[in-house]
Motif scaffolding. Structure first.
Motif, PDB file in Angstrom:
ATOM      1  N   PRO A 146       0.831  -1.204   0.000  1.00 26.35           N
ATOM      2  CA  PRO A 146       0.000   0.000   0.000  1.00 26.35           C
ATOM      3  C   PRO A 146       0.866   1.254   0.000  1.00 26.35           C
ATOM      4  O   PRO A 146       1.977   1.272   0.536  1.00 26.35           O
ATOM      5  CB  PRO A 146      -0.790  -0.119   1.309  1.00 26.35           C
ATOM      6  CG  PRO A 146      -0.750  -1.564   1.664  1.00 26.35           C
ATOM      7  CD  PRO A 146       0.562  -2.070   1.166  1.00 26.35           C
ATOM      8  N   LEU A 147       0.341   2.314  -0.601  1.00 24.01           N
ATOM      9  CA  LEU A 147       1.071   3.573  -0.662  1.00 24.01           C
ATOM     10  C   LEU A 147       0.953   4.334   0.658  1.00 24.01           C
ATOM     11  O   LEU A 147      -0.090   4.316   1.312  1.00 24.01           O
ATOM     12  CB  LEU A 147       0.527   4.451  -1.795  1.00 24.01           C
ATOM     13  CG  LEU A 147       0.677   3.910  -3.211  1.00 24.01           C
ATOM     14  CD1 LEU A 147       0.026   4.865  -4.197  1.00 24.01           C
ATOM     15  CD2 LEU A 147       2.146   3.712  -3.559  1.00 24.01           C
ATOM     16  N   GLY A 148       2.046   5.020   1.009  1.00 24.04           N
ATOM     17  CA  GLY A 148       2.041   5.882   2.185  1.00 24.04           C
ATOM     18  C   GLY A 148       2.598   7.243   1.837  1.00 24.04           C
ATOM     19  O   GLY A 148       3.088   7.482   0.724  1.00 24.04           O
ATOM     20  N   ARG A 149       2.553   8.150   2.790  1.00 24.41           N
ATOM     21  CA  ARG A 149       3.061   9.500   2.553  1.00 24.41           C
ATOM     22  C   ARG A 149       4.535   9.522   2.132  1.00 24.41           C
ATOM     23  O   ARG A 149       4.911  10.355   1.296  1.00 24.41           O
ATOM     24  CB  ARG A 149       2.824  10.363   3.786  1.00 24.41           C
ATOM     25  CG  ARG A 149       1.366  10.804   3.953  1.00 24.41           C
ATOM     26  CD  ARG A 149       1.195  11.704   5.160  1.00 24.41           C
ATOM     27  NE  ARG A 149       1.512  11.004   6.398  1.00 24.41           N
ATOM     28  CZ  ARG A 149       1.676  11.594   7.570  1.00 24.41           C
ATOM     29  NH1 ARG A 149       1.591  12.926   7.667  1.00 24.41           N
ATOM     30  NH2 ARG A 149       1.924  10.900   8.648  1.00 24.41           N
ATOM     31  N   PRO A 150       5.394   8.639   2.676  1.00 18.02           N
ATOM     32  CA  PRO A 150       6.801   8.667   2.219  1.00 18.02           C
ATOM     33  C   PRO A 150       6.938   8.410   0.718  1.00 18.02           C
ATOM     34  O   PRO A 150       7.851   8.950   0.084  1.00 18.02           O
ATOM     35  CB  PRO A 150       7.456   7.550   3.041  1.00 18.02           C
ATOM     36  CG  PRO A 150       6.644   7.472   4.286  1.00 18.02           C
ATOM     37  CD  PRO A 150       5.234   7.717   3.836  1.00 18.02           C
ATOM     38  N   ASP A 151       6.044   7.608   0.149  1.00 21.62           N
ATOM     39  CA  ASP A 151       6.105   7.350  -1.300  1.00 21.62           C
ATOM     40  C   ASP A 151       5.786   8.622  -2.084  1.00 21.62           C
ATOM     41  O   ASP A 151       6.435   8.923  -3.095  1.00 21.62           O
ATOM     42  CB  ASP A 151       5.129   6.236  -1.673  1.00 21.62           C
ATOM     43  CG  ASP A 151       5.409   4.961  -0.921  1.00 21.62           C
ATOM     44  OD1 ASP A 151       6.574   4.532  -0.896  1.00 21.62           O
ATOM     45  OD2 ASP A 151       4.461   4.395  -0.336  1.00 21.62           O
ATOM     46  N   PHE A 152       4.806   9.374  -1.622  1.00 22.37           N
ATOM     47  CA  PHE A 152       4.493  10.643  -2.280  1.00 22.37           C
ATOM     48  C   PHE A 152       5.620  11.650  -2.069  1.00 22.37           C
ATOM     49  O   PHE A 152       5.931  12.443  -2.966  1.00 22.37           O
ATOM     50  CB  PHE A 152       3.165  11.198  -1.759  1.00 22.37           C
ATOM     51  CG  PHE A 152       1.963  10.434  -2.247  1.00 22.37           C
ATOM     52  CD1 PHE A 152       1.433  10.682  -3.505  1.00 22.37           C
ATOM     53  CD2 PHE A 152       1.375   9.451  -1.465  1.00 22.37           C
ATOM     54  CE1 PHE A 152       0.330   9.974  -3.967  1.00 22.37           C
ATOM     55  CE2 PHE A 152       0.274   8.739  -1.919  1.00 22.37           C
ATOM     56  CZ  PHE A 152      -0.246   9.000  -3.182  1.00 22.37           C
ATOM     57  N   ALA A 153       6.247  11.606  -0.892  1.00 25.67           N
ATOM     58  CA  ALA A 153       7.370  12.512  -0.641  1.00 25.67           C
ATOM     59  C   ALA A 153       8.508  12.238  -1.616  1.00 25.67           C
ATOM     60  O   ALA A 153       9.082  13.163  -2.215  1.00 25.67           O
ATOM     61  CB  ALA A 153       7.847  12.357   0.797  1.00 25.67           C
ATOM     62  N   ARG A 154       8.833  10.967  -1.814  1.00 21.01           N
ATOM     63  CA  ARG A 154       9.916  10.621  -2.746  1.00 21.01           C
ATOM     64  C   ARG A 154       9.530  10.975  -4.187  1.00 21.01           C
ATOM     65  O   ARG A 154      10.385  11.380  -4.990  1.00 21.01           O
ATOM     66  CB  ARG A 154      10.258   9.132  -2.605  1.00 21.01           C
ATOM     67  CG  ARG A 154      10.979   8.805  -1.299  1.00 21.01           C
ATOM     68  CD  ARG A 154      11.505   7.386  -1.289  1.00 21.01           C
ATOM     69  NE  ARG A 154      10.431   6.412  -1.122  1.00 21.01           N
ATOM     70  CZ  ARG A 154      10.027   5.944   0.056  1.00 21.01           C
ATOM     71  NH1 ARG A 154      10.596   6.366   1.183  1.00 21.01           N
ATOM     72  NH2 ARG A 154       9.045   5.058   0.134  1.00 21.01           N
ATOM     73  N   ALA A 155       8.249  10.830  -4.505  1.00 16.93           N
ATOM     74  CA  ALA A 155       7.796  11.200  -5.847  1.00 16.93           C
ATOM     75  C   ALA A 155       7.921  12.707  -6.070  1.00 16.93           C
ATOM     76  O   ALA A 155       8.288  13.157  -7.166  1.00 16.93           O
ATOM     77  CB  ALA A 155       6.346  10.752  -6.052  1.00 16.93           C
ATOM     78  N   LEU A 156       7.632  13.492  -5.055  1.00 18.40           N
ATOM     79  CA  LEU A 156       7.789  14.938  -5.166  1.00 18.40           C
ATOM     80  C   LEU A 156       9.253  15.312  -5.406  1.00 18.40           C
ATOM     81  O   LEU A 156       9.561  16.199  -6.207  1.00 18.40           O
ATOM     82  CB  LEU A 156       7.279  15.620  -3.894  1.00 18.40           C
ATOM     83  CG  LEU A 156       5.759  15.659  -3.689  1.00 18.40           C
ATOM     84  CD1 LEU A 156       5.424  16.108  -2.268  1.00 18.40           C
ATOM     85  CD2 LEU A 156       5.090  16.585  -4.696  1.00 18.40           C
ATOM     86  N   VAL A 157      10.158  14.619  -4.724  1.00 21.56           N
ATOM     87  CA  VAL A 157      11.587  14.869  -4.914  1.00 21.56           C
ATOM     88  C   VAL A 157      12.012  14.479  -6.328  1.00 21.56           C
ATOM     89  O   VAL A 157      12.698  15.233  -7.033  1.00 21.56           O
ATOM     90  CB  VAL A 157      12.424  14.105  -3.869  1.00 21.56           C
ATOM     91  CG1 VAL A 157      13.924  14.256  -4.164  1.00 21.56           C
ATOM     92  CG2 VAL A 157      12.109  14.591  -2.462  1.00 21.56           C
ATOM     93  N   ALA A 158      11.590  13.277  -6.771  1.00 18.71           N
ATOM     94  CA  ALA A 158      11.972  12.795  -8.105  1.00 18.71           C
ATOM     95  C   ALA A 158      11.469  13.717  -9.210  1.00 18.71           C
ATOM     96  O   ALA A 158      12.124  13.885 -10.249  1.00 18.71           O
ATOM     97  CB  ALA A 158      11.443  11.378  -8.315  1.00 18.71           C
ATOM     98  N   ALA A 159      10.322  14.331  -8.989  1.00 18.37           N
ATOM     99  CA  ALA A 159       9.745  15.222  -9.999  1.00 18.37           C
ATOM    100  C   ALA A 159      10.305  16.640  -9.912  1.00 18.37           C
ATOM    101  O   ALA A 159       9.947  17.491 -10.737  1.00 18.37           O
ATOM    102  CB  ALA A 159       8.228  15.259  -9.846  1.00 18.37           C
ATOM    103  N   GLY A 160      11.140  16.892  -8.923  1.00 23.98           N
ATOM    104  CA  GLY A 160      11.727  18.220  -8.789  1.00 23.98           C
ATOM    105  C   GLY A 160      10.822  19.255  -8.148  1.00 23.98           C
ATOM    106  O   GLY A 160      11.119  20.453  -8.179  1.00 23.98           O
TER     107      GLY A 160
END
Length: 309
Positions: A146-160
């Motif tokens: 399942p997705l959690g907030r850390p996954d969205f945090a890393r996605a925000l970083v990867a997307a700049g």
């Protein structure tokens, strides 16, 4: 597998206990696979462990197989999300008989709640500039858990969108921010009931981390005991010794057992398997001496049935 003797009480200085009953893997929000967590435990001298992924036992079968190969005693477990008086509270279920009966059904419901929560977080992250947020978070998490907030945090970083994970939480995902979505977790008493009905031991996770006053924490412990809770984490990572001794008094007053764990999530941080503050001198009995766990641990956890986990 024979196990080294573990103390029946924390009286005196027990020395290194080789115990860690709170850790996470890629089955939830950790960065190591379940077998890798077990291998790291073995490397660090942890002989009794529990894999406590959030609202799932998906990693326990893999971890159990690795534990038997490496001579580590593994307690099947999960860390379940609950609500108490409007506060999010976590309960670790130590499950020598696995996630059977109503607990298994409850974990399935928890997984659906996490999916719904992730969809709302994704919608909000798209509004701040993370296009196709759900898919990008899934890339970070891998295909299974399942997705959690850390996954969205890393996605925000990867997307700049942000420079690092800390900034992602500070601006967008931390407490009170747009991505801080509260799932509709079940009541504390209901979740404790699931664990007890499954033959497990319900452990109140990190009671010092909820920002409660001592009086309020006492109320939480009272309600937890009334629901059938049997133990609490006396030690969770590193904590103030005076506060820990006071918590031990609160546990003793309620005849609760004491658990301890690092809350390990990833290598390289200040927490590692078996890494935590030492327990204080106290007559509060360790949770592994609880009647529901003592025989299982004494047998080296060989009673585990991976098919039931």
């Amino acid at each position: 597998m024979p196990q080294p003797p573990l103390p029946e009480h924390f009286a005196g200085d027990p020395g290194p206990l080789g115990v860690d009953l709170h850790m996470h893997s890629t089955a939830s929000d950790g960065t190591l696979a379940p077998a890798e967590v077990v291998a790291l435990c073995a490397e660090r001298g942890v002989t009794l462990m529990a894999l406590t992924d959030h609202d799932t036992v998906a990693g326990v079968a893999e971890a159990s197989e690795a534990a038997q190969r490496l001579g580590v005693c593994l307690l099947p477990a999960a860390e379940l999300s609950t609500r108490w008086q409007g506060v999010g509270i976590h309960v670790v279920g130590l499950l020598p008989q696995g996630a059977r009966g109503v607990l298994g059904e409850g974990l399935e419901a928890q997984a659906r709640a996490r999916e719904a929560r992730a969809a709302v977080i994704a919608e909000r992250m798209e509004k701040i500039g993370l296009d196709d947020a759900l898919a990008k978070a899934r890339e970070q998490a891998g295909p299974y858990r399942p997705l959690g907030r850390p996954d969205f945090a890393r996605a925000l970083v990867a997307a700049g969108v942000v420079p690092d994970v800390a900034t992602a939480f500070r601006k967008h995902l931390g407490s009170g921010k747009a991505g801080d979505i509260k799932a509709h977790w079940p009541a504390l008493a209901e979740v404790v009931g699931w664990i007890v009905e499954a033959g497990g031991v319900a452990v109140l996770a990190h009671p010092l981390r909820y920002g409660l006053t001592r009086r309020k924490r006492g109320q939480l412990l009272d309600d937890f005991v009334a629901a059938g809770g049997q133990a609490a984490e006396l030690i969770s990572g590193f904590q103030n010794a005076d506060v820990t001794r006071d918590l031990a008094r609160q546990l003793a007053e309620r005849e609760l057992y004491a658990s301890l764990g690092s809350d390990f999530h990833f290598p390289g941080g200040h927490l590692a398997p078996g890494s935590m503050s030492p327990p204080p001198r106290t007559a509060v009995p360790p949770v592994w001496t609880h009647p529901r766990l003592a025989g299982f641990v004494a047998a080296g956890c060989d009673a585990a049935d991976p098919g039931a986990l």
